[in-house]
Scaffold this active site. Sequence first.
Site, PDB file in Angstrom:
ATOM      1  N   CYS A  14       0.733  -0.987  -0.236  1.00  0.00           N
ATOM      2  CA  CYS A  14      -0.095   0.034   0.062  1.00  0.00           C
ATOM      3  C   CYS A  14       0.800   1.197   0.026  1.00  0.00           C
ATOM      4  CB  CYS A  14      -0.995  -0.011   1.233  1.00  0.00           C
ATOM      5  SG  CYS A  14      -0.416   0.246   2.843  1.00  0.00           S
ATOM      6  N   ASN A  17       2.590   1.544   4.099  1.00  0.00           N
ATOM      7  CA  ASN A  17       2.848   0.130   4.794  1.00  0.00           C
ATOM      8  C   ASN A  17       2.697   0.383   6.187  1.00  0.00           C
ATOM      9  OD1 ASN A  17       5.563  -1.905   5.457  1.00  0.00           O
ATOM     10  ND2 ASN A  17       3.470  -2.509   4.829  1.00  0.00           N
ATOM     11  N   CYS A  19      -1.206   0.448   7.149  1.00  0.00           N
ATOM     12  CA  CYS A  19      -2.626   0.183   7.479  1.00  0.00           C
ATOM     13  C   CYS A  19      -2.882  -0.901   6.734  1.00  0.00           C
ATOM     14  CB  CYS A  19      -3.456   1.274   6.932  1.00  0.00           C
ATOM     15  SG  CYS A  19      -3.626   2.681   8.252  1.00  0.00           S
ATOM     16  N   ARG A  20      -3.229  -0.816   5.241  1.00  0.00           N
ATOM     17  CA  ARG A  20      -3.773  -2.012   4.504  1.00  0.00           C
ATOM     18  C   ARG A  20      -2.701  -3.216   4.112  1.00  0.00           C
ATOM     19  NH1 ARG A  20      -5.240   1.788  -0.489  1.00  0.00           N
ATOM     20  NH2 ARG A  20      -3.271   2.734   0.223  1.00  0.00           N
ATOM     21  N   SER A  21      -1.577  -2.898   3.729  1.00  0.00           N
ATOM     22  CA  SER A  21      -0.649  -4.038   3.573  1.00  0.00           C
ATOM     23  C   SER A  21      -0.251  -4.499   4.786  1.00  0.00           C
ATOM     24  CB  SER A  21       0.520  -3.421   2.742  1.00  0.00           C
ATOM     25  OG  SER A  21       1.432  -2.413   3.151  1.00  0.00           O
ATOM     26  N   ASP A 130      -7.867   3.613   1.385  1.00  0.00           N
ATOM     27  CA  ASP A 130      -7.034   3.941   2.259  1.00  0.00           C
ATOM     28  C   ASP A 130      -7.971   4.521   3.689  1.00  0.00           C
ATOM     29  OD1 ASP A 130      -5.025   4.724   4.046  1.00  0.00           O
ATOM     30  OD2 ASP A 130      -3.896   5.800   2.647  1.00  0.00           O
TER      31      ASP A 130
END
Length: 165
Positions: A14, A17, A19-21, A130
Site C-alpha cells: 500500500c 505500509n 494500514c492496508r498492507s 485507504d
Amino acid sequence: MFGKRAKYNVLFVCLGNICRSPSAEAVFREAVDKAGMSGKVEVDSAGIIGYHAGEGADPRMKRHASQRGYRLTSISRPVIAEDFNRFDLIVGMDDRNIRDLRRKAPADGRAEIRKMTDFCTRFDETEVPDPYYGGAAGFERVLDLLEDACDGLLRYVSRQAETER
C-alpha cells in the site's frame, strides 16, 4: 512444489505500509496457517513510499485487527528493486499502487503484479480504500475486503502450487 523453489512468496503493498498492507499480511498469514501451508508460503508487506519506514502499523488499524484476532507485527519498509525478483506475487491495494509498482518494476523483474480486489469473491469493490483519514468504519471495511480477498488469494496460490507440480 513451486517450481525449483520451496516457497511461494507474496508481498502486499500500500502507500505507506502502516494500514492496508500490514493488515493484508496478517490476514493472509492467518489463512495460510489455517490451511496448513505456513511452510510453503512466505508473506511480507511494504509501502510505495518510505515515509513510515521503521514504524509499526497504525494503532487504529492494529486495534481493529486485534478485535478480529489478527496481530499486526510487521515494521514498515519501502518496496525495493529486489522485491520484484524475490516475490512471486506482489499485491497492491489500489490502482495507484499498481501503477507505481509497474513503474518501479525492473525490466528483469519476475513477480506478477495484481490488485488485492482481483481476489475478492463476495465484494464487488475495485480497490481497498485507504482508511488513514477516515473513522472506524473505514478500518472495518478494509478488514472485510481483506478477509474476502485473502480467501480468494489462498485459492489462487493453491492452484499455482498444483500447476507447478
